[in-house]
Every structure is written in structure tokens, then in C-alpha cells.
Write an enzyme that holds these catalytic residues in place. Structure first.
Site, PDB file in Angstrom:
ATOM      1  CB  ILE A   2      35.826  42.253  36.952  1.00 34.89           C
ATOM      2  CG1 ILE A   2      37.038  41.357  37.178  1.00 34.89           C
ATOM      3  CG2 ILE A   2      35.869  43.411  37.955  1.00 34.89           C
ATOM      4  CD1 ILE A   2      38.358  41.972  36.774  1.00 34.89           C
ATOM      5  CG  LEU A  37      27.269  37.159  24.607  1.00 30.24           C
ATOM      6  CD1 LEU A  37      26.043  36.419  24.082  1.00 30.24           C
ATOM      7  CD2 LEU A  37      27.200  37.319  26.120  1.00 30.24           C
ATOM      8  CG  ASN A  39      36.466  34.789  28.325  1.00 28.13           C
ATOM      9  OD1 ASN A  39      36.378  33.569  28.221  1.00 28.13           O
ATOM     10  ND2 ASN A  39      37.203  35.354  29.269  1.00 28.13           N
ATOM     11  CE  LYS A  68      39.520  37.211  32.227  1.00 33.37           C
ATOM     12  NZ  LYS A  68      38.752  37.166  33.477  1.00 33.37           N
ATOM     13  CB  SER A 108      46.153  45.358  34.430  1.00 38.29           C
ATOM     14  OG  SER A 108      47.042  44.330  34.789  1.00 38.29           O
ATOM     15  CB  THR A 129      50.163  43.948  33.365  1.00 39.68           C
ATOM     16  OG1 THR A 129      49.080  44.697  32.819  1.00 39.68           O
ATOM     17  CG2 THR A 129      49.658  42.596  33.826  1.00 39.68           C
ATOM     18  CE1 TYR A 181      44.838  42.492  30.025  1.00 43.03           C
ATOM     19  CE2 TYR A 181      46.655  42.153  31.552  1.00 43.03           C
ATOM     20  CZ  TYR A 181      45.351  42.526  31.315  1.00 43.03           C
ATOM     21  OH  TYR A 181      44.561  42.960  32.338  1.00 43.03           O
ATOM     22  CE  LYS A 207      43.402  45.906  30.595  1.00 45.60           C
ATOM     23  NZ  LYS A 207      42.005  46.368  30.437  1.00 45.60           N
ATOM     24  CE1 TYR A 259      39.924  46.775  37.709  1.00 47.71           C
ATOM     25  CE2 TYR A 259      40.648  44.615  37.014  1.00 47.71           C
ATOM     26  CZ  TYR A 259      39.846  45.715  36.837  1.00 47.71           C
ATOM     27  OH  TYR A 259      38.962  45.746  35.799  1.00 47.71           O
ATOM     28  CG  ASN A 299      46.816  38.380  40.138  1.00 47.21           C
ATOM     29  OD1 ASN A 299      47.558  39.349  40.263  1.00 47.21           O
ATOM     30  ND2 ASN A 299      47.073  37.405  39.293  1.00 47.21           N
ATOM     31  NE  ARG A 326      51.545  31.922  32.268  1.00 44.41           N
ATOM     32  CZ  ARG A 326      50.379  31.924  32.900  1.00 44.41           C
ATOM     33  NH1 ARG A 326      49.386  31.166  32.469  1.00 44.41           N
ATOM     34  NH2 ARG A 326      50.217  32.646  33.992  1.00 44.41           N
TER      35      ARG A 326
END
Length: 337
Positions: free
Chosen positions: A12, A33, A35, A85, A125, A127, A150, A154, A177, A179, A295
Site C-alpha cells: 500500500i 525491507l 517485507n 500485517k 484496519s 480488524t 494483529y 491496530k 481499510y 482488504n 484459520r
């Protein structure tokens, strides 16, 4: 105006850097760096033709953050993406998430509070809502106990920003936001997960191209139309544009509160099986997938009510799910060619 973008070479972040440059902002990118890749700089330059300042810094190192703000004393705004994330990974390694997502935020805000005026956009998020009782989800929907570390980072991040804004010159916008998917239409930048993808779309594209043998669909016993989980998939370019609009709102002093909150999504939920069907349609590829158990940390459904962002920010998602999937597939083909 100089804008600091943390995690600016991520998925993003990189798309937001492009939109900032398109609007004439000077951008300083910070990324460790972990990810992402420095090659993303070339992709951004290929799109905009403009150089950006890049600093390889780990924001968990407090001294490095202090040095950064000493070096660039004319920063007028910060867009904070730098965070781990993945829901599943956060369940397996919670301390990594608390260190990375909370410490970095605290160190950045400690420096920002010393500025005479600071504008802060936070990458939050959906979430934070957990499994909301009502769909679509509005900004005033209850923030409930998180389903994953996670999600909890947030929630904690938002609370930190609210507390700090009350007693400093920092104004902030929290962008919750849903997905993010897809790639830039130039196919010069896109999602670059390191290792096995934690998100659905890159796993789909990697399966389609043969990098993964099979796609796992986590659960088909949810109380939804086809039994699979429902999410609101928003094109990353639409999302990136919203960050720039939110920043411009703060810079123009149009915010009506010290901390404002906006949902960013399409307002439409799609199940995992619907996404698979849509991908097969736009790509012409048949996906090898298998239903497996649920999951941990996943919820049944989440899609946004975007009325507030549409009316107050004047922003609206313009790309369809098919648009996003088609661009993600083109990106996958490009990076494997």
C-alpha cells in the site's frame, strides 16, 4: 511539502507514494525491507519519473528515528504504514507484532510531538471491529476485543494516537481499510509477499501461475451463502488515493476533530469462493483449491459502509473486484516472467 511515508516500499505504501508524487508532494520513504524490496524504488520511478528520498531504517530502533527527524526537520506530514500485517502470523508470533507495530508508532510520534504542527495518517484496519454484529460496518460500530494480536495492535495504535493528539499539536486521521488487492495499472508495482503469502489474492495468483500447488480455502462452514468467509476487497490504487485526500484535508485544516476516522472499502462483500470464480473468469485459469479447516483469528464477514468517506472526504472506490484481480494477475505474470 515533505511527507514522510513509513513502510513506503510495501504494497500500500508504494502505491501511495506514487499518488503523493502525482499530487506534487516531495516524499521521504522509510523502510526496513523486512517485507519489501529496494527494487520497488525503480517501479515507482518508472511510473512518476520522480526520485524519492529513501532511508533504510528500522523504526524499532529509537535512536534511528531520532536521527531521521533531526535530518529532515521540515517534514509536514507522516503517513504511517510500517507494521507487520498478517493475522495468522500474529497469532503464532504475538511479541513480534507488539514490538514492531507498537514500538515503531510510539517512537515516530515522540518525534512528531516536538514539531510545531504535525499531520498524521494512520494505516488502521477493519480488524478493530472484530466480528461486527451489523453489516455493513460503520465507523461508530463498536470496537470489540480483537480476534488476533494483529487486530489488537491496530486497536492499541488508535488509542495511542487519540491520547497523544489530545495533548499535542498532532492532528490525525485513522483510515480503517478492508482488504487491499490488485496492482498499479502500469504493472510497475504490486504486491510482493516474501515467502508463503498470508493473504488470499497473492496465494490465488501464485497458485494459478504454478508457484503453489494448491490454494487452501479456510473453512466452508461459516454462516454465509456458500459457507466461505466474506470480505470487502478494495483496489490498492483507490486506497492509495484516499490517503492523499485525507492528508490534504489535514493540511488544509478542514478536519473537524483532532482525530477523525474513516472506513475505506467498496461497500460490497465477496466470499472466498466468489473471489475464486471471479479470478477464473478474468484470467481464464482453473484454480486448484481445497477446503480445509478454519484459520484461527479469522472472522465470518466484514464489509464497509463507506458513506462517511464518500461524503466527508469526497472519495469513492472506482475499481471493481474484477479490475483488481485482473491487475493482480498481470503483476504475477510480470514478476515470474
Amino acid at each position: 511539502m515533505k511527507i514522510l511515508v513509513t513502510g513506503g516500499l510495501g504494497f500500500i505504501g508504494s502505491h501511495t507514494v506514487v499518488e503523493l508524487q502525482n499530487e506534487g508532494f516531495e516524499v521521504i520513504v522509510v523502510d526496513n525491507l523486512s517485507n519489501s524490496s529496494e527494487k520497488v524504488l525503480d517501479g515507482i520511478f518508472a511510473i512518476t519519473g520522480k526520485k524519492i528520498i529513501f532511508e533504510k531504517i528500522d523504526l524499532r530502533e529509537k535512536a534511528s528515528v531520532q536521527d531521521l527527524f533531526k535530518k529532515y526537520q521540515d517534514i509536514t506530514g507522516v503517513i504511517h504504514f510500517a507494521a507487520s500485517k498478517a493475522v495468522g502470523e500474529s497469532v503464532e508470533n504475538p511479541l513480534l507484532y507488539y514490538e514492531n507495530n507498537i514500538n515503531a508508532l510510539v517512537y515516530v510520534m515522540q518525534e512528531m510531538q516536538q514539531l510545531p504542527k504535525a499531520h498524521f495518517i494512520f494505516s488502521s484496519s477493519c480488524t478493530v471491529y472484530g466480528q461486527a454484529e451489523k453489516m455493513p460496518i460503520k465507523e461508530d460500530s463498536p470496537v470489540v476485543p480483537a480476534f488476533s494480536p494483529y487486530g489488537n495492535t491496530k486497536q492499541i495504535g488508535e488509542e495511542i494516537i487519540q491520547d497523544v493528539a489530545k495533548v499535542t499539536a498532532i492532528d490525525a486521521i485513522l483510515l480503517r481499510y478492508f482488504n487491499p488487492v490488485g496492482a498499479h495499472p502500469s504493472i510497475a508495482i504490486g504486491e510482493l509477499p516474501l515467502g508463503v503469502p498470508q493473504n488470499l489474492i497473492p496465494f490465488i495468483t501464485q497458485t494459478a501461475i504454478g508457484l503453489r500447488e494448491q490454494l487452501s480455502v479456510y473453512g466452508n462452514d461459516y454462516p454465509t451463502q456458500d459457507g466461505t468467509a466474506i470480505r470487502d476487497y478494495i483496489h490498492v490504487v483507490d486506497l492509495a488515493k484516499a490517503h492523499v485526500i485525507a492528508l490534504q484535508r489535514l493540511l488544509a485544516g478542514k478536519n473537524t476533530e483532532k482525530v477523525e476516522v474513516f472506513n475505506l472499502g467498496t461497500g460490497k462483500g465477496s466470499s472466498v469462493l466468489e473471489v475464486i470464480t471471479a479470478f477464473e473468469k478474468v484470467s481464464g485459469k482453473k484454480l486448484n483449491y481445497k477446503i480445509v479447516g478454519r484459520r484461527e483469528g479469522d472472522i465470518t464477514e466484514a464489509y464497509a459502509n463507506t458513506d462517511k468517506a464518500n461524503t466527508v472526504l469526497g472519495w469513492k472506490a472506482t475499481h471493481s473486484l474484477e479490475d483488481a484481480l485482473a491487475s493482480a494477475w498481470k503483476w504475477e505474470q510480470k514478476i515470474r516472467s
